[in-house]
Design a protein around this motif. Sequence first.
Motif, PDB file in Angstrom:
ATOM      1  N   HIS A  28       0.866  -1.294   0.063  1.00  0.00           N
ATOM      2  CA  HIS A  28       0.054   0.032   0.027  1.00  0.00           C
ATOM      3  C   HIS A  28       0.769   1.410   0.056  1.00  0.00           C
ATOM      4  O   HIS A  28       0.396   2.149  -0.713  1.00  0.00           O
ATOM      5  CB  HIS A  28      -1.035   0.049   1.164  1.00  0.00           C
ATOM      6  CG  HIS A  28      -0.317   0.241   2.463  1.00  0.00           C
ATOM      7  ND1 HIS A  28       0.219  -1.028   3.178  1.00  0.00           N
ATOM      8  CD2 HIS A  28       0.068   1.302   3.371  1.00  0.00           C
ATOM      9  CE1 HIS A  28       0.746  -0.422   4.308  1.00  0.00           C
ATOM     10  NE2 HIS A  28       0.810   0.821   4.505  1.00  0.00           N
ATOM     11  N   ALA A  29       1.902   1.396   0.840  1.00  0.00           N
ATOM     12  CA  ALA A  29       2.767   2.255   0.797  1.00  0.00           C
ATOM     13  C   ALA A  29       3.550   2.771  -0.753  1.00  0.00           C
ATOM     14  O   ALA A  29       3.747   3.664  -1.086  1.00  0.00           O
ATOM     15  CB  ALA A  29       3.745   2.205   1.719  1.00  0.00           C
ATOM     16  N   LEU A  41       4.825   5.555  -5.373  1.00  0.00           N
ATOM     17  CA  LEU A  41       5.355   5.561  -6.646  1.00  0.00           C
ATOM     18  C   LEU A  41       4.771   6.374  -7.480  1.00  0.00           C
ATOM     19  O   LEU A  41       3.711   6.188  -7.655  1.00  0.00           O
ATOM     20  CB  LEU A  41       5.392   3.754  -6.717  1.00  0.00           C
ATOM     21  CG  LEU A  41       6.407   3.729  -7.977  1.00  0.00           C
ATOM     22  CD1 LEU A  41       8.035   4.012  -7.820  1.00  0.00           C
ATOM     23  CD2 LEU A  41       6.434   2.187  -8.371  1.00  0.00           C
ATOM     24  N   LYS A  42       5.772   7.033  -8.435  1.00  0.00           N
ATOM     25  CA  LYS A  42       5.149   7.927  -9.548  1.00  0.00           C
ATOM     26  C   LYS A  42       5.892   7.375 -10.640  1.00  0.00           C
ATOM     27  O   LYS A  42       6.663   6.801 -10.739  1.00  0.00           O
ATOM     28  CB  LYS A  42       5.598   9.300  -9.088  1.00  0.00           C
ATOM     29  CG  LYS A  42       5.212   9.794  -7.821  1.00  0.00           C
ATOM     30  CD  LYS A  42       3.876   9.937  -7.453  1.00  0.00           C
ATOM     31  CE  LYS A  42       3.501  10.462  -6.012  1.00  0.00           C
ATOM     32  NZ  LYS A  42       2.030  10.538  -5.658  1.00  0.00           N
ATOM     33  N   ALA A  94       9.860   6.629 -15.212  1.00  0.00           N
ATOM     34  CA  ALA A  94      10.415   6.842 -16.508  1.00  0.00           C
ATOM     35  C   ALA A  94      12.017   7.315 -16.397  1.00  0.00           C
ATOM     36  O   ALA A  94      12.528   7.083 -17.385  1.00  0.00           O
ATOM     37  CB  ALA A  94       9.659   8.343 -16.838  1.00  0.00           C
ATOM     38  N   LEU A  95      12.267   7.683 -15.444  1.00  0.00           N
ATOM     39  CA  LEU A  95      13.863   7.963 -14.978  1.00  0.00           C
ATOM     40  C   LEU A  95      14.765   6.445 -15.052  1.00  0.00           C
ATOM     41  O   LEU A  95      15.784   6.329 -15.654  1.00  0.00           O
ATOM     42  CB  LEU A  95      13.965   8.452 -13.638  1.00  0.00           C
ATOM     43  CG  LEU A  95      15.475   8.976 -13.305  1.00  0.00           C
ATOM     44  CD1 LEU A  95      16.300   9.627 -14.421  1.00  0.00           C
ATOM     45  CD2 LEU A  95      15.681   9.534 -11.924  1.00  0.00           C
ATOM     46  N   LYS A 148      17.916  14.030  -7.727  1.00  0.00           N
ATOM     47  CA  LYS A 148      16.755  13.938  -6.619  1.00  0.00           C
ATOM     48  C   LYS A 148      15.771  13.218  -6.578  1.00  0.00           C
ATOM     49  O   LYS A 148      15.466  12.169  -5.856  1.00  0.00           O
ATOM     50  CB  LYS A 148      16.043  15.574  -6.587  1.00  0.00           C
ATOM     51  CG  LYS A 148      15.298  15.629  -5.564  1.00  0.00           C
ATOM     52  CD  LYS A 148      14.461  17.039  -5.484  1.00  0.00           C
ATOM     53  CE  LYS A 148      13.600  17.174  -4.319  1.00  0.00           C
ATOM     54  NZ  LYS A 148      13.107  18.775  -4.118  1.00  0.00           N
ATOM     55  N   THR A 149      15.244  12.814  -7.976  1.00  0.00           N
ATOM     56  CA  THR A 149      14.429  11.670  -8.162  1.00  0.00           C
ATOM     57  C   THR A 149      14.604  10.386  -7.943  1.00  0.00           C
ATOM     58  O   THR A 149      14.127   9.538  -7.228  1.00  0.00           O
ATOM     59  CB  THR A 149      13.766  11.998  -9.592  1.00  0.00           C
ATOM     60  OG1 THR A 149      13.237  12.996  -9.897  1.00  0.00           O
ATOM     61  CG2 THR A 149      12.607  10.815  -9.895  1.00  0.00           C
TER      62      THR A 149
END
Length: 339
Positions: free
Chosen positions: A20-21, A26-27, A32-33, A59-60
């Motif tokens: 669930h976390a 997660l984006k 994509a990176l 940073k990502t």
Amino acid sequence: MTTRRAPPAARPRAAIPAEHALRRSLKTRHLALLSALAEHGSLRRAADALAISQPAATKTLSQLEALLGVPLFERQPRGLAFTAFGRVMTRRAQIVLHEIDSARAELAAVAAGATGKLAIGALIGAVPRLLSTALARLLDAQPRIEVSVLADTSATLLPLLQSGRLDIVVGRVPDETQLSGLAFEPLIDETIDVVARPDHPLLRAAPRPRAAGARRSNQAAMLTALSQQTWVMYPAGTILRSSVDAAFRNAGAMPPVRVIETPSTLLATALVQQTDMVAMLPGDVASHYEATRRVVRVPVPLRISAGALGIVDVGERPRAPVVDALIAQLRAVARELGS
């Protein structure tokens, strides 16, 4: 007095977050990176491809490693190198991104009037009878399906299937090491034929000797003549090529030495038509071209089999209804071919 060494400290277990976390945090920019890093090989080039700054990419990446609780890369003098965690996550990221792309393409197809989208990979030996018949029946029942078919070798098709670019492959799995995450359902056995132009010297009529010794002598002479021809063959390392080489060795003859390697049946048949070369073709493909009188099959004293052709898909991936419909048609055609 002997001193016993203390056992090495146990490696701490990775703190993988709960499902669930992960779903909450997660984006797609994280995925994509990862995909861009795998494609471009450096953080700078990946940032350029995504039209973001290198500090933003750094940073990502740090956010993603903190979220997952494991290191995805090792910092090395020449850049970043994937860890085992990084390889797993990158492969999964590429699958998710391809699924998003596929969803968008399928939505666009439905908006344009289609009832589904189907991306098929196929070995050429499965095309003339198995796939073409099943696909024709599927399109007759569901004429508004949008279909793409890529005919190539297993080495090309299976990675595309695993990454999500293909929905299904009609072919084979070369060995068990490539079954990771894949399911294989055999349908029909594939044979291999040798073809030549209709007036090839090998096909000149010769009296058939009746005595067993004479037959063996004639077969040996035929094998010698075949091995001395210039062949058009599938590349070394493919199942079809290995099957032909093994058939020669099992018959006590040397495999052909003068070889043009190509997976293209169009090139193979074109060369055969214009020269004294001979070619190896999957049995159904050879029958297809022979029916057009472009080539004829050469009767050879060899037993050549490439094993089973069938359905290869990703076992853990949910299948769209259109994929299940194609599978049902493939099974029905295979039953008819085997009866």
